[in-house]
Write a protein that holds these residues in place. Sequence first.
Motif, PDB file in Angstrom:
ATOM      1  N   UNK A  39       0.831  -1.213   0.000  1.00  0.00           N
ATOM      2  CA  UNK A  39       0.000   0.000   0.000  1.00  0.00           C
ATOM      3  C   UNK A  39       0.862   1.259   0.000  1.00  0.00           C
ATOM      4  N   UNK A  40       1.931   1.260   0.796  1.00  0.00           N
ATOM      5  CA  UNK A  40       2.824   2.423   0.838  1.00  0.00           C
ATOM      6  C   UNK A  40       3.428   2.669  -0.539  1.00  0.00           C
ATOM      7  N   UNK A  41       3.842   1.617  -1.222  1.00  0.00           N
ATOM      8  CA  UNK A  41       4.416   1.769  -2.559  1.00  0.00           C
ATOM      9  C   UNK A  41       3.388   2.294  -3.554  1.00  0.00           C
ATOM     10  N   UNK A  42       2.154   1.837  -3.419  1.00  0.00           N
ATOM     11  CA  UNK A  42       1.109   2.269  -4.350  1.00  0.00           C
ATOM     12  C   UNK A  42       0.715   3.727  -4.126  1.00  0.00           C
ATOM     13  N   UNK A  43       0.806   4.173  -2.885  1.00  0.00           N
ATOM     14  CA  UNK A  43       0.353   5.526  -2.540  1.00  0.00           C
ATOM     15  C   UNK A  43       1.431   6.592  -2.741  1.00  0.00           C
ATOM     16  N   UNK A  44       2.681   6.195  -2.888  1.00  0.00           N
ATOM     17  CA  UNK A  44       3.770   7.169  -2.972  1.00  0.00           C
ATOM     18  C   UNK A  44       4.593   6.918  -4.229  1.00  0.00           C
TER      19      UNK A  44
END
Length: 518
Positions: free
Chosen positions: A154-159
């Motif tokens: 999720x962190x990779x997808x959001x940033x």
Amino acid sequence: MNGTILGMVDRKIIYQNNDTKPNRNVFVVGGPGSYKTQSVVITNVFNETSNSIVVTDPKGEIYEKTAGIKLAQGYQVHVINFANMTSSDRYNPFDYIERDINAETVATKIVQSENKEGKQDVWFSTQRQLLKALILYVTKEKAPKYRNLAGVTQVLQENDVESEDPNDPQSPLDKLFLDLKFDHPARSAYELGFKKAKGEMKASIIESLLATISKFVDEEVAEFTRFSDFDLKDIGRKKIILYVIIPVMDNTYESFINLFFSQLFDELYKLAASNHAELPNPVDFILDEFVNLGKFPKYEEFLATCRGYGIGVTTICQTLTQLQALYGREKAESILGNHAVKICLNAANEVTAKYFSDLLGKSTVKVETGSESTSHSKETSTSKSDSYNYNSRQLMYADEIMLMPDNQSLLVFSNQRPIKAKKAFQFKLFPNADELVHLKQNDYQGKPEQDQLDKLEKLEQEWEQSITDKQSKTEEQQESKEELDNTLAMMNADSKNEEEFEEDYENSEDNDRVGFLD
């Protein structure tokens, strides 16, 4: 009975008890059709009634045939099913990250799953450092429900890795980490790894990492890794049997399985270290299809030290060449040397057969060399002389080992003479076992232990408290800023009033001077 059943001689059980020296590790080799499951695995799962047991179960057969009996023997039964994760207890590797080095171990194992050994170049290192940074970020900066592989994704997808502002070189992902304190471990891992990558290389690394962890985005896998239904240390605290079901002919999760066992070994050692260097409850590992568990960097050291902690290991391979291919000849020899007992159920190739032939050593045999002669004369006469030689020969040649009967095995000990034994078939030692109810592996439903739920609740409370503390601190800082602004404003106002007073005073003096001059 406790201890490991090794075989049968004259209808008597040969077994190794838990106090055996130098260790109670057993190496078993046997190819297909050698009755590994029926004479070693199931036999010893049935036999052990006190120690905890961790058994690999390539097809789920061991669980189905023995779990009902282990429940009747007072065991807690747990299943980690890498073949069907919906019929399994859950396992979150992030739950066992206590130090930064633990995060690096997890990152390394995951990145290795898509990178063949020997190709650990700068791409591998940078992916690992980025994943380590992401793991440290979610475990320290996100709510408990995001402290898992799904949270990392999720962190990779959001940033985004690319800057959205052409005038600002920092990307959203850069800002996420660079906003952390300078000494934050996640920021350090990010700056010393991925941040130093240039241009298009960054996008390629992100693309490779997403491909590496894409298997964990699957809903089934994400749920499996979201939470740990039981603590791995419990295996050394309580009377537990853990069935680890591994896929057949599918190595998709080999590195993940390897990570699971690596963390299990580490957690048991930590527990022993906190309990006078001994587990509260001894543990037996029965590792069938051992080479399918991946390569453990320090397996020989584990074997050499585990006895002192109350751990016994049965390592099972089809051939010695499998072990040599995975670990190399030198390390394979070291691993073999750390098993006090070696069992040959059959030799599927010449390398295995010759190894055991050499282990058995030589024997001195008496060979008759007498002669007989007849002389032809008036009276026929015969003379005979008897003589003997003593020759040395292998106790069993390699070809003899390869032609052993199906019910025979060889037991080789580190400090005793070898034994030619019969296999200890479970259906002969435990003839009524098949009459009990067998469980179905796909019917298993994991249930979180109350201790784990309590631990999660505590983490959530701590997280909420930390948010409250941050908000309070922010409010205090805001109030302090407002007070400071008010004070400065008052000081400015006082300063302005004073300037106006001085100006008025000077003006009044000037007026007085003018009047005086007039």
